[in-house]
Structure formats: C-alpha cells, structure tokens
Design a protein around this motif. Structure first.
Motif, PDB file in Angstrom:
ATOM      1  N   UNK A 151     -12.510   5.118   1.279  1.00  0.00           N
ATOM      2  CA  UNK A 151     -12.101   6.252   2.113  1.00  0.00           C
ATOM      3  C   UNK A 151     -11.092   7.154   1.401  1.00  0.00           C
ATOM      4  N   UNK A 152     -10.349   6.606   0.470  1.00  0.00           N
ATOM      5  CA  UNK A 152      -9.360   7.404  -0.247  1.00  0.00           C
ATOM      6  C   UNK A 152      -9.921   8.149  -1.437  1.00  0.00           C
ATOM      7  N   UNK A 212      -5.619   3.841   7.294  1.00  0.00           N
ATOM      8  CA  UNK A 212      -7.059   3.662   7.080  1.00  0.00           C
ATOM      9  C   UNK A 212      -7.445   3.350   5.637  1.00  0.00           C
ATOM     10  N   UNK A 213      -6.570   3.572   4.679  1.00  0.00           N
ATOM     11  CA  UNK A 213      -6.931   3.307   3.294  1.00  0.00           C
ATOM     12  C   UNK A 213      -6.439   1.933   2.842  1.00  0.00           C
ATOM     13  N   UNK A 214      -6.862   1.539   1.656  1.00  0.00           N
ATOM     14  CA  UNK A 214      -6.486   0.221   1.126  1.00  0.00           C
ATOM     15  C   UNK A 214      -6.582   0.259  -0.389  1.00  0.00           C
ATOM     16  N   UNK A 215      -6.158  -0.836  -1.011  1.00  0.00           N
ATOM     17  CA  UNK A 215      -6.268  -1.008  -2.453  1.00  0.00           C
ATOM     18  C   UNK A 215      -7.204  -2.169  -2.746  1.00  0.00           C
ATOM     19  N   UNK A 220       3.404  14.411   6.966  1.00  0.00           N
ATOM     20  CA  UNK A 220       3.699  13.121   7.600  1.00  0.00           C
ATOM     21  C   UNK A 220       2.472  12.575   8.321  1.00  0.00           C
ATOM     22  N   UNK A 221       1.735  13.471   9.001  1.00  0.00           N
ATOM     23  CA  UNK A 221       0.532  13.031   9.705  1.00  0.00           C
ATOM     24  C   UNK A 221      -0.512  12.519   8.716  1.00  0.00           C
ATOM     25  N   UNK A 222      -0.650  13.234   7.603  1.00  0.00           N
ATOM     26  CA  UNK A 222      -1.606  12.808   6.577  1.00  0.00           C
ATOM     27  C   UNK A 222      -1.193  11.469   5.992  1.00  0.00           C
ATOM     28  N   UNK A 223       0.106  11.279   5.785  1.00  0.00           N
ATOM     29  CA  UNK A 223       0.597  10.014   5.244  1.00  0.00           C
ATOM     30  C   UNK A 223       0.323   8.859   6.205  1.00  0.00           C
ATOM     31  N   UNK A 224       0.592   9.074   7.495  1.00  0.00           N
ATOM     32  CA  UNK A 224       0.346   8.029   8.489  1.00  0.00           C
ATOM     33  C   UNK A 224      -1.135   7.654   8.515  1.00  0.00           C
ATOM     34  N   UNK A 249       0.854  -1.183   0.000  1.00  0.00           N
ATOM     35  CA  UNK A 249       0.000   0.000   0.000  1.00  0.00           C
ATOM     36  C   UNK A 249       0.891   1.235   0.000  1.00  0.00           C
ATOM     37  N   UNK A 250       0.832   2.010  -1.064  1.00  0.00           N
ATOM     38  CA  UNK A 250       1.627   3.235  -1.187  1.00  0.00           C
ATOM     39  C   UNK A 250       0.696   4.438  -1.234  1.00  0.00           C
TER      40      UNK A 250
END
Length: 340
Positions: free
Chosen positions: A94-95, A71-74, A62-66, A34-35
């Motif tokens: 969610x993404x 919480x997101x997925x592919x 960085x907070x947004x990336x964490x 997951x990228x």
C-alpha cells in the motif's frame, strides 16, 4: 485580463509506532518500529491567508501520517523462521507507488477536458471540419479514461510483484532501510533488535537513516564534542523534510570560512577563464556584455556549488523517498559508529 497566482505551502510530519506481530508460521511474537512521513499542502490565493494555508498543510500532513501509520507496514521477517506475514506484505504494498492515483486522475481528467474543449472548437468552427467531432467528443475521453485506468492496473501489477516469501524458508530479500525485528527480553521486558539481512549491502562509507525512526546523538558530527540541542548542520532529505545534524559552533564557523574561500577562488578562476574566452571571440560591445553577465552568474553559482560540496560535513542521497530513507556519508567516519 485577470492574472491569477497562488502561494503553495508544503508541510511534512514524521512519526513512529511500534507494531506487534505474531508469525503465521511459527507463532513467534515480535515487534518492529514503523516510521513514516506524512505530507500535506495548503494554498494561499493571491498570497492572502498564508497562516491559514500553513495550518491546512499541517493538518493534511498529520492526517496523511496517521493514515500511513495505520495502514502501511514494513517487510520485517520473523526472527525465528524468516516468514513475512501477509498483512505485512499487503501493508508494504500500500505504501508503494502512492502517486499513481494522482497521475491516473490527472491523465483522465485533464485529457478528457482537453478533448471536450477541442470538440467545442470544432463544433463552432467550419462545418467541413465537423467530421472530426466524434473523435474529440467520444474517442478522446474514452482514450484518456482508459489510460488513467491502465495506470492503476500497472500500479497494482507492480505491487503484486512484491513477493518476499518466494524463497521461504530461505532469508528473504529485504528493501533498504528495513527495520529490525524486536524481541522482548524476558528478564527486563526491553525490546532488543535482531540482525537485519538486506537485499543489497550499503557501501561502508554510507549509513542508512530513516526519518522518524533513527536519531542523532548530541555530539558534533565533525569533532565529536558535545553540542547543545538546536545547533546543527541542516541538509535537505526525503519528502521535503530537512535533517538537522549536530554540528558545534566552532566547526560550523570553520566550514563557513572554508566555504567562503573556496567559493571565491572557484568563482574568480571561472570568471577569468570565461572572460578570456569572450575576449578571444572578439564580440561586439552588446554581445560582450551579455556574455560577460552570463559568465558572472555562472561563475558565482559554480563557486557556491563546489564550495558546498567540498565543505559539507555530511553528504546525503535519497534511497527511498516514500519511506523517508536516506543514506548519509560523514566526513568524520567515526561518527557512523555512534549508534545513529
């Protein structure tokens, strides 16, 4: 009169984590990468505190990336039965349309404020105009708050339409850039990718690239000779990030030379053509010089654009900015076979 200005600093951070999945249908255990790219911004009021603004932007990115990685997925189907777990579907949803909340809040807040300001002016104005006061004081805020709510409802409806398992057990239609499922080799313990079936085939001359998951080999993208780390051709990509594609000094010098010659040629031809048109128009002196200056700027800009397009060793087009997916087309097609 007070003049206010600010400097806005943007920052982006790319990251990756390996996600373990157990299929809800056949209980096959697999993995996928997951990228995501996190974004953040900082503000320096009157240009003061630029370093602090840059630090704030980095922290928010960085907070947004964490958060995105957590919480997101592919939409990665099970390599055995093609089922996509509900948790993956919900994480992918969610993404999508992440900016809808910002849009909804902006419509509700600024619309309500504008309506109340209008109500204040009406209240302070002539008494005969106050018949419209209830419309600005009550109806306006209700309308804009409702529009903000409708944006959220519409976003949720769009997310709910993402249903990749409708044709199960047939192969699902996957979005561009979907990472492959990884199965663990029982002998070596290494994770080996499985084939990915996409909704739409990528043109043979273009290559899908996801920021944070894919990488470039350290060979020049034109001559395929080895290069030192840090040397490269920089191109803009998704989420305000830039890709640094390996490019040797010799090829870079050749590109620079060709770009300069093409730019000069196109600009000269454009300037001559524009000057001829202006001359035939028989303009007055002031009008002539105004048009001539405009033509000079247009000719220079056109020359730069054409030269950049013709000499760039790689072309980029954004496929899915939210997931950091771009498509690349290299001048040297052999570079695409280098396991990017």
């Amino acid at each position: 009169m007070v003049v206010y200005f600010q400097e806005r600093v943007q920052s982006s951070q790319a990251g990756l984590r390996v996600v373990a999945v157990r299929c809800d249908k056949c209980h096959c255990e697999f993995f996928f990468e997951l990228a995501r790219v996190g974004s953040g911004a900082g503000v320096a009021v009157y240009g003061i505190g630029g370093s602090t603004a840059a630090s704030d932007a980095d922290k928010r990115a960085k907070r947004d990336l964490v958060d995105r990685l957590a919480f997101e997925a592919e939409l990665v189907p099970c390599p055995k039965c093609n089922w996509i777990n509900d948790e993956l579907v919900n994480g992918y949803r969610k993404g999508r349309y992440r900016n809808a909340v910002v849009l909804a809040v902006g419509i509700a807040f600024f619309g309500t404020v504008a309506s109340l300001i209008g109500a204040w002016f009406i209240y302070k104005g002539p008494p005969q105009d106050r018949v419209a006061l209830p419309y600005f004081l009550y109806v306006g805020p209700i309308v804009f708050l409702s529009l903000g709510g409708l944006v959220i409802v519409f976003r949720n409806w769009l997310r709910a339409r993402i249903r990749p398992n409708l044709n199960f057990p047939l192969l699902p239609r996957l979005p561009a850039g979907t990472p492959p499922a990884l199965l663990e080799d029982p002998n070596t313990g290494e994770l080996r990718p499985q084939a990915v079936w996409r909704a739409t085939a990528v043109e043979s001359t273009w290559h899908e690239f996801q920021i944070g998951r894919n990488s470039f080999p350290l060979v020049c993208c034109e001559c395929l000779e080895g290069v030192q780390s840090g040397h490269g051709f920089t191109v803009p990509s998704a989420n305000e990030m830039k890709l640094n594609i390996p490019h040797c000094e010799t090829c870079a010098a050749n590109v620079k030379r060709s770009r300069r010659m093409i730019s000069l040629g196109v600009a000269s031809a454009s300037l001559l053509a524009g000057s001829a048109i202006v001359w035939f128009l028989r303009l007055q002196d002031e009008e002539f010089w105004i048009f001539f200056v405009v033509i000079v700027f247009v000719a220079v800009g056109l020359g730069q654009y054409v030269a950049s397009s013709m000499t760039a060793p790689v072309k980029v087009r954004i496929s899915d900015a939210s997931r950091g997916i771009v498509q690349l087309r290299f001048k040297n097609a052999s570079y695409m076979a280098r396991n990017l």
